[in-house]
Design an enzyme around this catalytic site. Structure first.
Site, mmCIF file in Angstrom:
data_model
loop_
_atom_site.group_PDB
_atom_site.id
_atom_site.type_symbol
_atom_site.label_atom_id
_atom_site.label_comp_id
_atom_site.label_asym_id
_atom_site.label_seq_id
_atom_site.Cartn_x
_atom_site.Cartn_y
_atom_site.Cartn_z
ATOM 1 N N LYS A 1 -12.203 -3.755 -0.398
ATOM 2 C CA LYS A 1 -10.873 -4.377 -0.486
ATOM 3 C C LYS A 1 -9.814 -3.278 -0.583
ATOM 4 O O LYS A 1 -9.662 -2.626 -1.605
ATOM 5 C CB LYS A 1 -10.743 -5.295 -1.703
ATOM 6 C CG LYS A 1 -9.511 -6.190 -1.540
ATOM 7 C CD LYS A 1 -8.901 -6.674 -2.824
ATOM 8 C CE LYS A 1 -7.906 -5.734 -3.435
ATOM 9 N NZ LYS A 1 -6.680 -5.500 -2.639
ATOM 10 N N GLU B 1 -12.071 5.287 -11.339
ATOM 11 C CA GLU B 1 -11.233 6.481 -11.103
ATOM 12 C C GLU B 1 -9.795 6.024 -11.298
ATOM 13 O O GLU B 1 -9.221 5.380 -10.428
ATOM 14 C CB GLU B 1 -11.439 7.006 -9.682
ATOM 15 C CG GLU B 1 -12.856 7.479 -9.383
ATOM 16 C CD GLU B 1 -13.160 8.856 -9.951
ATOM 17 O OE1 GLU B 1 -12.320 9.407 -10.694
ATOM 18 O OE2 GLU B 1 -14.247 9.370 -9.678
ATOM 19 N N CYS C 1 -3.686 11.175 -7.356
ATOM 20 C CA CYS C 1 -4.184 10.961 -8.720
ATOM 21 C C CYS C 1 -4.283 12.268 -9.463
ATOM 22 O O CYS C 1 -3.773 12.405 -10.565
ATOM 23 C CB CYS C 1 -5.538 10.262 -8.658
ATOM 24 S SG CYS C 1 -6.713 11.062 -7.564
ATOM 25 N N GLU D 1 2.979 8.894 -15.828
ATOM 26 C CA GLU D 1 2.589 9.348 -14.496
ATOM 27 C C GLU D 1 3.708 9.008 -13.511
ATOM 28 O O GLU D 1 3.995 7.836 -13.288
ATOM 29 C CB GLU D 1 1.292 8.640 -14.074
ATOM 30 C CG GLU D 1 0.771 9.119 -12.740
ATOM 31 C CD GLU D 1 -0.469 8.351 -12.273
ATOM 32 O OE1 GLU D 1 -0.580 7.139 -12.526
ATOM 33 O OE2 GLU D 1 -1.332 8.989 -11.645
HETATM 34 P P1 NAD Z 1 -3.430 -0.532 -8.602
HETATM 35 O O1 NAD Z 1 -4.284 -0.518 -9.812
HETATM 36 O O2 NAD Z 1 -2.136 -1.236 -8.641
HETATM 37 O O3 NAD Z 1 -4.224 -1.164 -7.371
HETATM 38 C C1 NAD Z 1 -5.472 -0.646 -6.939
HETATM 39 C C2 NAD Z 1 -6.280 -1.748 -6.284
HETATM 40 O O4 NAD Z 1 -6.645 -2.715 -7.258
HETATM 41 C C3 NAD Z 1 -5.545 -2.501 -5.183
HETATM 42 O O5 NAD Z 1 -6.436 -2.719 -4.119
HETATM 43 C C4 NAD Z 1 -5.197 -3.825 -5.867
HETATM 44 O O6 NAD Z 1 -5.055 -4.904 -4.982
HETATM 45 C C5 NAD Z 1 -6.397 -4.025 -6.757
HETATM 46 N N1 NAD Z 1 -6.188 -4.909 -7.895
HETATM 47 C C6 NAD Z 1 -5.033 -5.314 -8.458
HETATM 48 N N2 NAD Z 1 -5.263 -6.106 -9.528
HETATM 49 C C7 NAD Z 1 -6.589 -6.202 -9.641
HETATM 50 C C8 NAD Z 1 -7.454 -6.851 -10.576
HETATM 51 N N3 NAD Z 1 -6.982 -7.562 -11.606
HETATM 52 N N4 NAD Z 1 -8.775 -6.713 -10.421
HETATM 53 C C9 NAD Z 1 -9.277 -5.975 -9.422
HETATM 54 N N5 NAD Z 1 -8.510 -5.334 -8.499
HETATM 55 C C10 NAD Z 1 -7.177 -5.452 -8.621
HETATM 56 O O7 NAD Z 1 -3.231 1.005 -8.218
HETATM 57 P P2 NAD Z 1 -2.333 1.616 -7.022
HETATM 58 O O8 NAD Z 1 -0.896 1.468 -7.411
HETATM 59 O O9 NAD Z 1 -2.806 1.116 -5.712
HETATM 60 O O10 NAD Z 1 -2.747 3.158 -7.093
HETATM 61 C C11 NAD Z 1 -2.057 4.095 -7.850
HETATM 62 C C12 NAD Z 1 -2.838 4.469 -9.090
HETATM 63 O O11 NAD Z 1 -4.158 4.848 -8.723
HETATM 64 C C13 NAD Z 1 -2.281 5.675 -9.805
HETATM 65 O O12 NAD Z 1 -2.319 5.453 -11.210
HETATM 66 C C14 NAD Z 1 -3.228 6.791 -9.463
HETATM 67 O O13 NAD Z 1 -3.276 7.828 -10.397
HETATM 68 C C15 NAD Z 1 -4.516 6.065 -9.346
HETATM 69 N N6 NAD Z 1 -5.448 6.803 -8.491
HETATM 70 C C16 NAD Z 1 -6.549 7.363 -9.083
HETATM 71 C C17 NAD Z 1 -7.420 8.117 -8.311
HETATM 72 C C18 NAD Z 1 -8.623 8.774 -8.936
HETATM 73 O O14 NAD Z 1 -9.508 9.225 -8.218
HETATM 74 N N7 NAD Z 1 -8.721 8.831 -10.249
HETATM 75 C C19 NAD Z 1 -7.202 8.268 -6.941
HETATM 76 C C20 NAD Z 1 -6.086 7.655 -6.383
HETATM 77 C C21 NAD Z 1 -5.217 6.925 -7.169
#
Ligand code: NAD
Length: 467
Positions: A168, A241, A275, A373
């Protein structure tokens, strides 16, 4: 499912969402919006297809993964152009072409990493071995910042270990992942890899779905916590992650000119939407002005604009919400008296989602730009007098994804690195990744490791055979 994809557009029979170019805000194509019923169908197909996929064995699955990597490389430019338009990152610099190249590299690494049964005890006739079997069906939920590369990080090891996968993508970047998955699907039996392009509700339904044995999640800490709660019923294994607020510490006596460019890209890779980017920089007072000036000088030299322009290496924020976060944090820093050395404003001459490359000095812990962040092109540079104090401040964060120490004396830097609480501490670089080196966070940045042998074990069921 009622959608068909070509590499550059998505056509849906039942309507869908129009996705805009991050730089120009012109439509690029339509993405389907799948439902929980579509998710159920994808999981059922995965469960049906998984046993035969597992039965193929490692050698055949690895051969298929290499064919996939070849195909990614054959379509690399088309994939990079789509990624650049949808995500915003330029083709050049450590950006879109780099990301597509990494997809091929990580797929090959997943294919080639050996994972033999381990003999953990042997005495006389007694012997215990650990074997690594497939888990079953893996759900892969991804973010919008590195959408293709992170999808591959989740999918390739899972496939290698004999799992079926349902992906997804983020609702912000579905087209890039649809195009990538289409390339993978050409080489896979039906049902082994599906994509469900839903909203947050579909993500939530995945987290509580009984049909998943494992959820690989990359995204924010807040969503990670929801996934932990939602998976209590299924007891799906989790790799989380999550977000980071990585500190960098420049030790006194460092040759600033020698580290400046690595420092700049550690901060501004993917225009800060990474990230494990450097998000707060602690510099000893003896070199504070020199470091600030060096970063400001590089910021002035690095072209920002439409990613398809070969000259640009910095792009827009991917979406309005993230632009709002960066704007709020920098405006707050200005209001509390911090010095905006360069940048500090939206860069609307390039497009509605651009923000200037921003260096903020004379700021301290406690300011939201330091403590939260920012995930964008704005970095706070904080003065310190005592290395122990810098380490204490680096460790004061709830997050623990990455960190870095910068010094001409690599051993001194390594000694400081040992004291920092983070999943990875880099020396004289920040955010460098390698498909054989485990990567993951601690504290509120999540748990579980990806890449290399650790990454394969994370998508496998350990089984002990003892006699
Ligand atoms: P997000 O948490 O808003 O969304 C990530 C994914 O989760 C999307 O596909 C979203 O549709 C889905 N999602 C939303 N609500 C959900 C739920 N209740 N249950 C399951 N899935 C759900 O994050 P984002 O804004 O897309 O990404 C940015 C964040 O990701 C930043 O905090 C960044 O640091 C982090 N990030 C971490 C890494 C790592 O490797 N640690 C890598 C990239 C990004």
């Amino acid at each position: 499912m009622t959608s068909t994809t070509t590499l550059l557009e998505t056509v849906t029979a039942d309507g869908g969402r129009t996705i805009l170019d991050a730089a120009t805000r012109e439509p690029i194509g339509d993405a389907p919006v799948h439902t929980v019923a579509d998710l159920d169908r994808a999981v059922a197909a995965a469960r049906a297809a998984q046993p035969a996929w597992e039965a193929l064995g490692h050698a055949e699955r690895s051969r298929i993964l290499h064919a996939i990597a070849d195909d990614i490389e054959a379509n690399a430019e088309e994939l990079a152009v789509l990624l650049s338009r949808e995500q915003g990152k330029p083709l050049n610099g450590p950006n879109a072409r780099f990301e597509v190249g990494a997809c091929a590299a990580w797929t090959r690494a997943a294919a080639d990493t050996p994972l033999e049964p381990e003999v953990v005890f042997e005495a006389g006739d007694s012997r215990a071995e650990v074997h690594y079997d497939a888990l079953g069906v893996v759900g892969a939920i991804g973010p919008w910042n590195w959408p293709m590369m992170i999808a591959i990080w989740q999918v390739a090891p899972s496939l290698r270990m004999g799992n079926a996968v349902v992906v997804k993508p983020s609702e912000h970047t579905p087209l890039s992942v649809l195009a990538l998955v289409e390339v993978l699907q050409r080489h896979l039996p039906g049902g082994v890899l599906s994509i469900v392009v839903g909203d947050r509700e579909v993500g939530a339904a995945m987290a509580s779905h009984e049909g998943f044995d494992k959820i690989m999640f990359t995204g924010s800490t807040a969503t990670g916590r929801r996934i932990v709660e939602a998976s209590a019923g299924s007891l799906a294994r989790l790799t989380l992650e999550l977000g980071g607020n990585d500190a960098g510490i420049v030790l006194p006596g460092t040759n600033v000119a020698a580290i400046a460019e690595n420092l700049f890209w550690g901060i501004f890779i993917n225009t800060g939407q990474t990230c494990a980017a450097l998000k707060r920089l602690y510099v000893h007072e003896s070199q504070y002005d020199e470091v600030v000036d060096a970063l400001a000088g590089l910021a002035a030299q690095m072209p920002m604009g439409n990613g398809l322009d070969e000259g640009n290496v910095l792009g827009p924020l991917q979406n309005q919400q993230q632009l709002d976060v960066v704007t709020r944090l920098v405006d707050d820093a200005r209001a509390r008296g911090a010095r905006i050395v360069t940048g500090g404003r939206p860069a609307t001459q390039h497009g509605p989602l651009f923000y200037e490359t921003t260096i903020v000095a004379d700021i301290d812990d406690g300011a939201p730009l330091v403590d939260e962040e920012q995930f964008g092109p704005a970095v706070p540079v904080i003065r310190y007098a005592d290395v122990d104090d810098a380490v204490r401040r680096a460790n004061a964060s709830q997050q623990g994804l990455g960190a870095s120490v910068w010094s001409d004396d690599v051993e001194a830097a390594a000694a400081v690195a040992r004291r920092i609480q983070a999943g990875t501490v880099w020396i004289n670089q920040h955010g460098a990744i390698n498909p054989m080196v485990p990567f993951g966070g601690i504290k509120a940045s999540g748990y579980g490791q990806e890449f290399g042998v650790a990454g394969l074990k994370a998508v496998a069921a350990p089984k002990v055979i003892q006699r």
